[in-house]
Design a protein around this motif. Structure first.
Motif, PDB file in Angstrom:
ATOM      1  N   VAL A 147      -7.009 -52.772 -47.821  1.00  0.00           N
ATOM      2  CA  VAL A 147      -5.768 -53.425 -47.370  1.00  0.00           C
ATOM      3  C   VAL A 147      -5.930 -53.848 -45.921  1.00  0.00           C
ATOM      4  O   VAL A 147      -6.705 -53.235 -45.167  1.00  0.00           O
ATOM      5  N   PRO A 148      -5.186 -54.887 -45.501  1.00  0.00           N
ATOM      6  CA  PRO A 148      -4.364 -55.774 -46.314  1.00  0.00           C
ATOM      7  C   PRO A 148      -5.196 -56.905 -46.915  1.00  0.00           C
ATOM      8  O   PRO A 148      -6.331 -57.137 -46.498  1.00  0.00           O
ATOM      9  N   LEU A 149      -4.639 -57.605 -47.867  1.00  0.00           N
ATOM     10  CA  LEU A 149      -5.256 -58.803 -48.458  1.00  0.00           C
ATOM     11  C   LEU A 149      -6.668 -58.533 -48.964  1.00  0.00           C
ATOM     12  O   LEU A 149      -7.586 -59.316 -48.778  1.00  0.00           O
ATOM     13  N   GLY A 150      -6.848 -57.383 -49.605  1.00  0.00           N
ATOM     14  CA  GLY A 150      -8.153 -57.054 -50.155  1.00  0.00           C
ATOM     15  C   GLY A 150      -9.080 -56.343 -49.204  1.00  0.00           C
ATOM     16  O   GLY A 150     -10.195 -55.985 -49.568  1.00  0.00           O
ATOM     17  N   GLY A 151      -8.630 -56.112 -47.957  1.00  0.00           N
ATOM     18  CA  GLY A 151      -9.398 -55.324 -47.013  1.00  0.00           C
ATOM     19  C   GLY A 151     -10.464 -56.103 -46.267  1.00  0.00           C
ATOM     20  O   GLY A 151     -10.784 -57.252 -46.593  1.00  0.00           O
ATOM     21  N   PHE A 152     -11.009 -55.442 -45.245  1.00  0.00           N
ATOM     22  CA  PHE A 152     -12.059 -56.036 -44.411  1.00  0.00           C
ATOM     23  C   PHE A 152     -13.025 -54.913 -44.021  1.00  0.00           C
ATOM     24  O   PHE A 152     -12.778 -54.168 -43.065  1.00  0.00           O
ATOM     25  N   PRO A 153     -14.133 -54.748 -44.760  1.00  0.00           N
ATOM     26  CA  PRO A 153     -15.002 -53.584 -44.561  1.00  0.00           C
ATOM     27  C   PRO A 153     -15.903 -53.646 -43.329  1.00  0.00           C
ATOM     28  O   PRO A 153     -16.684 -52.722 -43.110  1.00  0.00           O
ATOM     29  N   TRP A 154     -15.844 -54.708 -42.549  1.00  0.00           N
ATOM     30  CA  TRP A 154     -16.721 -54.802 -41.380  1.00  0.00           C
ATOM     31  C   TRP A 154     -16.507 -53.590 -40.459  1.00  0.00           C
ATOM     32  O   TRP A 154     -15.389 -53.120 -40.286  1.00  0.00           O
ATOM     33  N   GLY A 155     -17.581 -53.083 -39.887  1.00  0.00           N
ATOM     34  CA  GLY A 155     -17.456 -51.996 -38.926  1.00  0.00           C
ATOM     35  C   GLY A 155     -17.532 -50.607 -39.524  1.00  0.00           C
ATOM     36  O   GLY A 155     -17.177 -49.630 -38.859  1.00  0.00           O
TER      37      GLY A 155
END
Length: 564
Positions: free
Chosen positions: A169-177
Motif C-alpha cells: 500500500v498504497p496503490l499496490g505498494g512501492f518496494p524500493w528501499g
C-alpha cells in the motif's frame, strides 16, 4: 491547613522564590482554561525540537542507509543504520520512537529516490514523505518492544513488517528501499533461496539490532572509563556480537542451486535512445529503428561467421512505441529484423487495448521469423503516475504535469511464461522485478529463466538502473534462475543463477550481448514456501508489539475523577 496568606513555591512558577507572601490586595488567581491538546503531527514535531541532536543522528543514519544501496553499494551501512535507530529508540516512549523513525526515513528516501528529480524535486520529496510515514510505526514499535527480553529479535521482525506493509500500500505498494535490495552481493544474499527477500531483510535487521544490544551494554562502561569492565555487561555484549557474526555468515551454509538442466544461447539487443529524460521516446519509429539497426548488424556478424547464431533474441521494454498490430510500418520493421537474424525475438511494445478505448498495454511479444507475432505477456503492475494516473479527473485539474501520461496502461492478469524458440522464459517488465509475488508466480508457472524487459531511459545516469539491476541479482539467487535484463539505453546484463553479473553494457550506448543462458526446472525453498516467511516474521513482530501495548494499558493506573 492553617489560615493565612497564600504562598507560592519555586515549583509552581519559574521565577518565584519559595515562601514569598502574595500581596493581600491582589485578587485570587484563577486557574487558566485547559489548553487544547495538539494534534499527533504537532506532538511528533515537538518531540523532534526537544531532541534535535538525537534527531540529527537519526537523519544521518538515514543518509547512511541510502549509501548502502547502488550506485554507492556500501552495504555494511545497512547494518549500521539499523543499529543506530535501535540504539536511539531504546527505552523511549512510542511517540519519541515514532519521531526518530520518521527522522531516519525521510532523508533515507530522499537520498535513495533522488533519481526522480528528472520529473521534479517535488516528486522526490512527495514520494519520500509518503514512504517515510511507514517508518513512524516502525520507530514506535522499536521503542515499545525495546523493554522486552530478546528485543533484537522483535525489532528485526518489525523491520520485515514495515516492508510488508510498504510493499503493498498504497496503490499496490512501492518496494524500493528494502534492506534486502542493499544486500544483493553480500554474505546475506544466499538466504534469499530459503525465504526470499524478506528473510534477507530479517537477517540484516537482526545483525543490526544485535550490534545495538552490544553497544547499549558496553556504552556505560566506556562512558565511565571503568578500569574493570563488569562481567554482567561484557558477557552479554560479546554473545550478541558473536550471534550477529553468525547471522551474517549463515548465508554461506545455504546451497544456491546453479546447475543447468540445459542451456540456450541468447542475444540481448540494447538499441539506445536519442535523448534521456522524460521525452526519451521522441519521434515515433526512432527507438524501434535503433533496435532494428542493432539486430541487422548482429545478423551481418552471424552471416560473416564472426558470431554464432543465437537461439533467440531479446529486445527491451518499449523497443517499439507504436502498436505493431495496427501500425504497418512498425510491423514491417520488426519483420525485417526477425527474418534477418532468423530466430524468434521477444519484442517489447506498446499495444492498444483491443476492447477499451483510450487504454494501452505494455507487452512482451514473441515474434517468430516464420509465423510472426505469437504469445505475449502484458505487464501486471503498471506504475502509478508513470503508466497510469489514479483519480485522473480530480488530480489532472490541479496537476498539469499529469498530462504527460495521456493514456492509462491496462494491467495484465497472467504470469509472463512464454515459449521463445527452444526456451520457456519468464517475462517480467521493468519495476515488476521489485515485487516478490510477480516474480515468484512466474517461476512457479514454469519459467526456466527470467527476462526483465525494462526502459530506464528516463532515469539514465541517475543510479536508478544500478538499483534495478541489483534486484535482478537477488532474484537470480532467490529462484535459482539466470536473469537477463534487456534495457533500451542500459543497463542490460546477463546474471547467472548465483547472482554474478556475467556481462553488462554501459548506459546510452548501442550494444549487443551474446551468451549462454542456463535453464533450470528445479525450484528453491523460497519458491515453495512463497510469502509464508514474510507473513510469519511480520505477524510475530506486530503481535509482540500489540501484546506490550495491551499489557501497558492494563498496568496503567486508573485516573481518578476530579470532583466538579
Amino acid at each position: 491547613m492553617p489560615s493565612g496568606p497564600e504562598t507560592t513555591t519555586a515549583s509552581d512558577t519559574g521565577d518565584a522564590r519559595p515562601d514569598t507572601p502574595a500581596p493581600a490586595d491582589e485578587p485570587p488567581v484563577t486557574a487558566p482554561a485547559p489548553a487544547r491538546r495538539p494534534g499527533r503531527l504537532a506532538r511528533l514535531a515537538a518531540q523532534g525540537r526537544r531532541h534535535w541532536r538525537v534527531s540529527l543522528v537519526a537523519a544521518g543514519a538515514g543518509l547512511a542507509l541510502a549509501a548502502a544501496f547502488p550506485p554507492y553499494d556500501i552495504w555494511p551501512l545497512s547494518i549500521v543504520a539499523v543499529a543506530v535507530l535501535s540504539v536511539l529508540a531504546h527505552g523511549r516512549t512510542a511517540r519519541q520512537g515514532a519521531w526518530l523513525g520518521f527522522a531516519l526515513g525521510l532523508p533515507f528516501f530522499v537520498g535513495l529516490l533522488k533519481w526522480l528529480h528528472v520529473i521534479g524535486w517535488d516528486t522526490v520529496v512527495g514520494l519520500s514523505l509518503v514512504e517515510a510515514l511507514f517508518f513512524v510505526p516502525l520507530g514506535a514499535g522499536l521503542a515499545v518492544t525495546s523493554r522486552l527480553p530478546g528485543w533484537p529479535l522483535w525489532a528485526a521482525c518489525l523491520w520485515v513488517a514495515q516492508e510488508w506493509a510498504r510493499d503493498r500500500v498504497p496503490l499496490g505498494g512501492f518496494p524500493w528501499g528494502r534492506l534486502a535490495f542493499a544486500n544483493t552481493s553480500t554474505p546475506f544474499t544466499p538466504l534469499a533461496a530459503l525465504g526470499g527477500a524478506p528473510l534477507v531483510t530479517f537477517a540484516v535487521a537482526l545483525a543490526g539490532t544485535l550490534l545495538a544490544f552490544a553497544a547499549l551494554r558496553l556504552w556505560p562502561l566506556w562512558r565511565e572509563r571503568a578500569a574493570r569492565p563488569a562481567r554482567a555487561a561484557v558477557v552479554p555484549a560479546a554473545g550478541a556480537l558473536g550471534l550477529a557474526a553468525a547471522v551474517a555468515v549463515a548465508g554461506y551454509a545455504v546451497p544456491v542451486p546453479t546447475d543447468a538442466d540445459d542451456t540456450v544461447s541468447v542475444a540481448v539487443v540494447q538499441g539506445n535512445v536519442q535523448q534521456a529524460g522524460m521525452d526519451f521516446l521522441g519521434r515515433p519509429m526512432m527507438i524501434l529503428n535503433n533496435h532494428v539497426e542493432a539486430t541487422l548488424e548482429l545478423a551481418d556478424d552471424i552471416d560473416a561467421g564472426q558470431v554464432d547464431r543465437p537461439d533467440l533474441v531479446l529486445w527491451p521494454e518499449n523497443a517499439s512505441d507504436l502498436d505493431p498490430y495496427r501500425d504497418p510500418e512498425a510491423a514491417a520493421a520488426i519483420e525485417r529484423a526477425v527474418r534477418a537474424v532468423g530466430v524468434p525475438i521477444l519484442v517489447g511494445a506498446l499495444v492498444d487495448h483491443p476492447t477499451k478505448d483510450g487504454y494501452v498495454e505494455n507487452q512482451g511479444i514473441v515474434w517468430d521469423p516464420e509465423t510472426g507475432p505469437g504469445e505475449s505477456y502484458t505487464k501486471q503492475h503498471p506504475v502509478p503516475f508513470g503508466e497510469y494516473v489514479p483519480f485522473r479527473d480530480q488530480l489532472s485539474a490541479v496537476i498539469s504535469r499529469l498530462e504527460r501520461v495521456p493514456r492509462d496502461f491496462y494491467p495484465g492478469e497472467e504470469p509472463g511464461v512464454l515459449d521463445v524458440g527452444p526456451a520457456r522464459l519468464g517475462d517480467v517488465i521493468c519495476f515488476e522485478v521489485a515485487y516478490d509475488g510477480i516474480v515468484r508466480d512466474t517461476v512457479n508457472a514454469g519459467a526456466r529463466a527470467l527476462v526483465v524487459q525494462t526502459n530506464n531511459a528516463t532515469y539514465g545516469n541517475t543510479g536508478q538502473p544500478e538499483q534495478q539491476l541489483a534486484m535482478s541479482q537477488l532474484r537470480a539467487v532467490e529462484h535459482g534462475r539466470a536473469v537477463v535484463t534487456a534495457a533500451t539505453s542500459g543497463i542490460s546484463a546477463i546474471v547467472a543463477p548465483d547472482g554474478t553479473i556475467e556481462q553488462r553494457t554501459e548506459e546510452f550506448t548501442q550494444d549487443v550481448l551474446v551468451g549462454e543462458l542456463p535453464l533450470r526446472d528445479g525450484r528453491t525453498v523460497a519458491d515453495r514456501v512463497g510469502a509464508a516467511p514474510e507473513w510469519a516474521l511480520a505477524g510475530l513482530g506486530l503481535l509482540v508489539w500489540a501484546g506490550v501495548a495491551v499489557r501497558d494499558r492494563r498496568a496503567r493506573p486508573e485516573r481518578k475523577e476530579t470532583p466538579a
